[in-house]
Enzyme design. Structure first.
Site, PDB file in Angstrom:
ATOM      1  N   HIS A   1     -10.342   6.698  10.995  1.00 16.80           N
ATOM      2  CA  HIS A   1      -8.915   6.650  11.307  1.00 16.80           C
ATOM      3  C   HIS A   1      -8.711   6.954  12.779  1.00 16.80           C
ATOM      4  O   HIS A   1      -9.472   7.726  13.374  1.00 16.80           O
ATOM      5  CB  HIS A   1      -8.149   7.654  10.440  1.00 16.80           C
ATOM      6  CG  HIS A   1      -6.684   7.367  10.347  1.00 16.80           C
ATOM      7  ND1 HIS A   1      -5.783   7.793  11.298  1.00 16.80           N
ATOM      8  CD2 HIS A   1      -5.964   6.680   9.421  1.00 16.80           C
ATOM      9  CE1 HIS A   1      -4.572   7.404  10.952  1.00 16.80           C
ATOM     10  NE2 HIS A   1      -4.647   6.721   9.834  1.00 16.80           N
TER      11      HIS A   1
ATOM     12  N   ASP B   1      -6.544   3.678   2.823  1.00 19.13           N
ATOM     13  CA  ASP B   1      -6.727   2.288   2.400  1.00 19.13           C
ATOM     14  C   ASP B   1      -7.830   2.189   1.352  1.00 19.13           C
ATOM     15  O   ASP B   1      -7.692   1.472   0.353  1.00 19.13           O
ATOM     16  CB  ASP B   1      -7.068   1.412   3.606  1.00 19.13           C
ATOM     17  CG  ASP B   1      -5.975   1.387   4.643  1.00 19.13           C
ATOM     18  OD1 ASP B   1      -4.793   1.405   4.254  1.00 19.13           O
ATOM     19  OD2 ASP B   1      -6.286   1.365   5.854  1.00 19.13           O
TER      20      ASP B   1
END
Length: 389
Positions: free
Chosen positions: A294, A334
């Protein structure tokens, strides 16, 4: 009460000129707690402390130009933790309802999330209209394609959409989200949470509403993501809520944003057969491993932690762990959404739709903040690089 002519106070007209807004907007700031008004002695009208006005003016630009920083009271990402108005999103996902979290995000001043049940109601006429709108989308279209069309049509059918007062906006947002979910193809569940109502639209598996409720809460907002910026720009132009949501959906459709859950889903599908081979093939492609790492979080994504914990000892969690052990990064939200999709046999485009529906809550909160700020403050300064005569 200040005396007449007190230089430390400004009239409504003076405040409006200073902030470059209409007088009605000045009183909107008062109702939202951004300004304090006092009665003027010996004359009609209100006065406003000059210091308060200057403090509010400092929070926004006073001219057309680039807005490089946007102040917000909504979401904080700090030390690998996500907070909504100072409250841990991880805790909220397991202890609060989406109605309560939406109320928290939509309420100025950080009011505790203790109200708001029944916020996401479905309007019967709106459901029928949304279903007709979704019906014109070609067969095989994604759920998010249907959502975009339905939002536009529902907006066109709402004659009060230009009422930008907070009560009207929040009521429209709750009605819009509830109506969209009810209008999606699939069985209709009653007497359950919003996650419970969404579940049969995405999967035929035995419902686990708490999983989708947690996902909706954790994905509701994530600071100034690209789709949120698009929504705030629209709100800055005083676009109505439906147009704001449409702007967010447009940006969300990009392959680097809203499509991320689908990419993670496809990767995880390959990884279930052979985690190491799937990882090897991905690394050989030179592309990042979908669903890992991330830009903001450094060591862990708190949203992924919660969602993977809710899956317990499901075999898909073992697949995720097998990949994570062989990469220097960590699973993100995700991948967690993709794991849920595989665990409960969701339709392949369910992740994008879940992301979009959840983020509508956050876009509404950001729109409310933007409606209280000076209008049209997002104006980039263009630098011409073309031919000159």
């Amino acid at each position: 009460m200040p005396g007449e002519g007190d230089e430390n106070y400004l009239t409504t007209a003076e405040v409006a000129r200073r902030l470059q807004v209409k007088p009605a907007t000045v009183y909107a700031y008062v109702s939202r707690g951004l300004l304090t008004s006092v009665r003027a002695r010996g004359r009609r009208g209100s006065l406003f402390p000059a210091a308060d006005v200057e403090r509010l003016a400092a929070r926004s630009v006073e001219h057309s130009g680039v807005v490089e920083r946007i102040e917000s009271e909504l979401t904080l990402l700090e030390n690998d933790t996500l907070y909504y108005r100072g409250r841990s999103a991880r805790d909220l996902a397991t202890t609060a309802t989406l109605d309560q979290v939406a109320t928290l995000l939509w309420t100025p001043g950080g009011t505790s999330a203790v109200a708001g049940e029944g916020l996401f109601t479905a309007d019967r006429e709106g459901v029928l209209l949304a279903q007709r709108a979704m019906g014109v989308v070609p067969e095989g279209a994604r759920v998010t394609d249907r959502l975009r069309v339905a939002v536009a049509v529902l907006g066109a059918a709402d004659p009060l959409r230009f009422d930008l007062s907070p009560p009207s906006v929040t009521a429209a947002a709750g009605r819009l989200i509830g109506t969209l979910i009810a209008a999606l193809p699939g069985p209709t569940a009653v007497g359950t949470t919003l996650g419970g109502k969404l579940w049969p639209k995405l999967s035929d598996a035995e419902p686990r509403p708490e999983v989708l409720d947690a996902a909706l809460i954790l994905l509701a907002d994530h600071g100034l993501a690209v789709s949120t910026i698009a929504a705030r720009v629209a709100a800055s132009a005083r676009a109505n809520l439906y147009a704001v949501v449409s702007a967010g959906l447009g940006a969300l459709d990009g392959q680097y944003h809203g499509a991320a859950p689908t990419l993670a889903y496809e990767f995880l599908e390959r990884a279930q057969r052979d985690p190491v081979q799937a990882l090897s093939d991905q690394l050989r492609s030179g592309e990042p491993v979908p669903g890992f790492g991330h830009r903001i979080y450094q060591h862990r994504d708190p949203r992924a932690d919660v969602l993977l914990e809710l899956l317990g000892d499901h075999p898909i969690v073992g697949t995720v762990q097998a990949i994570a052990e062989r990469t220097p990064t960590f699973p993100n939200s995700d991948l967690a959404i993709a794991a849920i999709m595989h665990a409960y046999d969701f339709r392949p485009d369910a992740g994008d739709a879940l992301f979009a529906l959840a983020r509508m809550v956050g876009w509404t909160a950001h729109a409310l903040e933007e409606y209280a700020a000076p209008a049209l403050r997002f104006r980039a300064m263009g630098i011409y690089t073309g031919q000159t005569t």
